[in-house]
Design a protein around this motif. Structure first.
Motif, short mmCIF file in Angstrom:
data_model
loop_
_atom_site.label_atom_id
_atom_site.label_comp_id
_atom_site.label_asym_id
_atom_site.label_seq_id
_atom_site.Cartn_x
_atom_site.Cartn_y
_atom_site.Cartn_z
N LEU A 192 0.67 7.10 -6.40
CA LEU A 192 0.38 7.41 -6.80
C LEU A 192 -0.29 9.64 -6.54
O LEU A 192 -0.37 10.01 -7.05
CB LEU A 192 -1.13 7.77 -6.29
N GLU A 193 1.11 9.38 -6.02
CA GLU A 193 1.85 10.68 -6.00
C GLU A 193 2.85 11.21 -7.06
O GLU A 193 2.59 12.34 -7.18
CB GLU A 193 3.23 10.39 -4.29
N ALA A 194 3.05 9.97 -7.71
CA ALA A 194 4.10 10.42 -9.05
C ALA A 194 2.56 10.91 -10.43
O ALA A 194 2.68 11.90 -10.55
CB ALA A 194 4.23 9.51 -9.82
N MET A 195 1.61 10.04 -9.73
CA MET A 195 0.44 10.34 -11.27
C MET A 195 -0.03 11.80 -10.74
O MET A 195 -0.45 12.58 -11.74
CB MET A 195 -1.07 9.37 -11.07
N LEU A 196 -0.08 12.14 -9.14
CA LEU A 196 -0.83 13.90 -9.23
C LEU A 196 0.33 15.05 -9.52
O LEU A 196 -0.35 15.73 -9.89
CB LEU A 196 -0.85 13.25 -7.35
N ASN A 197 1.26 14.28 -9.17
CA ASN A 197 2.11 15.44 -9.60
C ASN A 197 2.10 15.95 -11.72
O ASN A 197 1.83 16.56 -11.71
CB ASN A 197 4.05 14.90 -9.71
N LEU B 47 -4.98 4.66 4.62
CA LEU B 47 -6.10 4.77 5.42
C LEU B 47 -5.69 2.56 5.48
O LEU B 47 -5.20 2.41 6.44
CB LEU B 47 -7.83 4.37 5.03
N MET B 48 -5.14 1.99 4.25
CA MET B 48 -5.15 0.83 3.96
C MET B 48 -3.85 0.43 5.05
O MET B 48 -3.53 0.23 5.61
CB MET B 48 -5.02 0.35 2.73
N SER B 49 -2.78 1.42 4.48
CA SER B 49 -1.68 1.02 4.88
C SER B 49 -1.63 1.05 6.77
O SER B 49 -1.37 0.74 7.55
CB SER B 49 -0.44 2.17 4.94
N ASP B 50 -1.99 2.23 7.38
CA ASP B 50 -2.38 2.34 8.46
C ASP B 50 -3.20 1.33 9.05
O ASP B 50 -2.82 0.50 10.53
CB ASP B 50 -2.92 3.56 9.32
N THR B 51 -3.84 1.12 8.05
CA THR B 51 -4.32 -0.41 9.62
C THR B 51 -4.70 -1.58 9.32
O THR B 51 -4.10 -2.14 10.26
CB THR B 51 -6.17 -0.84 7.90
N TYR B 52 -3.45 -2.51 8.12
CA TYR B 52 -2.20 -3.03 8.76
C TYR B 52 -1.90 -3.31 9.45
O TYR B 52 -1.48 -3.70 10.25
CB TYR B 52 -1.72 -3.24 6.83
N LYS B 53 -0.64 -2.16 9.68
CA LYS B 53 0.00 -1.76 10.78
C LYS B 53 -0.31 -1.77 11.67
O LYS B 53 0.15 -2.26 13.09
CB LYS B 53 0.59 -0.09 10.28
N LEU B 54 -1.69 -1.07 12.14
CA LEU B 54 -2.60 -1.28 13.60
C LEU B 54 -2.92 -2.97 13.80
O LEU B 54 -2.65 -3.37 14.65
CB LEU B 54 -4.11 -0.59 13.54
N ALA B 55 -3.24 -4.01 12.68
CA ALA B 55 -4.22 -4.66 12.64
C ALA B 55 -2.92 -5.81 13.57
O ALA B 55 -2.67 -6.54 13.73
CB ALA B 55 -4.65 -5.52 11.83
N ILE B 56 -1.35 -5.47 12.53
CA ILE B 56 -0.26 -6.19 12.90
C ILE B 56 0.36 -6.05 14.08
O ILE B 56 0.73 -6.89 14.90
CB ILE B 56 1.58 -6.28 11.60
N SER C 275 1.05 -1.19 -0.27
CA SER C 275 0.24 -0.10 0.40
C SER C 275 1.22 1.29 0.22
O SER C 275 0.26 2.15 -0.27
CB SER C 275 -1.04 0.07 1.70
N GLU C 276 2.01 1.65 0.62
CA GLU C 276 2.97 2.09 0.50
C GLU C 276 3.04 2.85 -0.86
O GLU C 276 3.75 4.06 -1.22
CB GLU C 276 4.20 1.94 1.56
N GLN C 277 3.71 1.48 -1.86
CA GLN C 277 4.03 1.35 -3.16
C GLN C 277 3.01 2.46 -3.48
O GLN C 277 3.68 3.03 -4.53
CB GLN C 277 4.22 0.12 -3.57
N MET C 278 1.60 1.85 -3.90
CA MET C 278 0.97 2.44 -4.30
C MET C 278 1.08 3.68 -4.14
O MET C 278 0.00 4.55 -4.72
CB MET C 278 0.08 1.66 -3.80
#
Length: 133
Positions: free
Chosen positions: A49-54, A102-111, A42-45
């Motif tokens: 997305l940041e590159a696409m936004l730029n 949110l996905m990344s934060d959720t995974y980190k919290l779950a583990i 998710s961090e890679q995604m």
């Protein structure tokens, strides 16, 4: 963005907000290795997305349409589609970035919760003298 697309984006955002709350409360847990891989992905995604936004933000400065009024109107329309418009690419990408974060934060919290749970169980077993087998 159509009403259906907007509703779908809001639905995904709401779903991941709910999952994050469940992870914070310890209701959602996952294997550490799997969770780390999902968080990394998710961090890679997010980076993509940041590159696409730029790139989308760069499209706001279009040239080569000529001097006719209709050409300038068309240039403005394309610029709005890239950025600043209600249905702009930049707005959609930012919404996707919010969801991926949110996905990344959720995974980190779950583990983190399963790691805490494992550590707590190990501490209890050590306290009972059962961890020395």
């Amino acid at each position: 963005m159509s009403d259906t697309e907007q509703s779908e984006m809001q639905g995904m955002l709401t779903r991941w907000q709910t999952l994050k709350k469940q992870a914070e409360g310890g209701e959602l847990r996952m294997d550490t290795e799997i969770g780390q891989q999902l968080a990394t992905h998710s961090e890679q995604m997010h980076t993509k997305l940041e590159a696409m936004l730029n790139k989308a933000l760069e499209l706001e400065h279009l040239t080569g349409f000529g001097n006719l009024t209709s050409a300038q109107d068309l240039r403005q329309k394309f610029a709005q589609k890239a950025n600043n418009g209600n249905d702009s690419a930049a707005k959609r990408i930012k919404q996707s970035m919010d969801i991926v974060s949110l996905m990344s934060d959720t995974y980190k919290l779950a583990i983190g919760k399963i790691t805490e749970s494992d550590q707590s169980a190990a501490d209890k077993l050590a306290g009972l003298g059962m961890g020395d087998a």
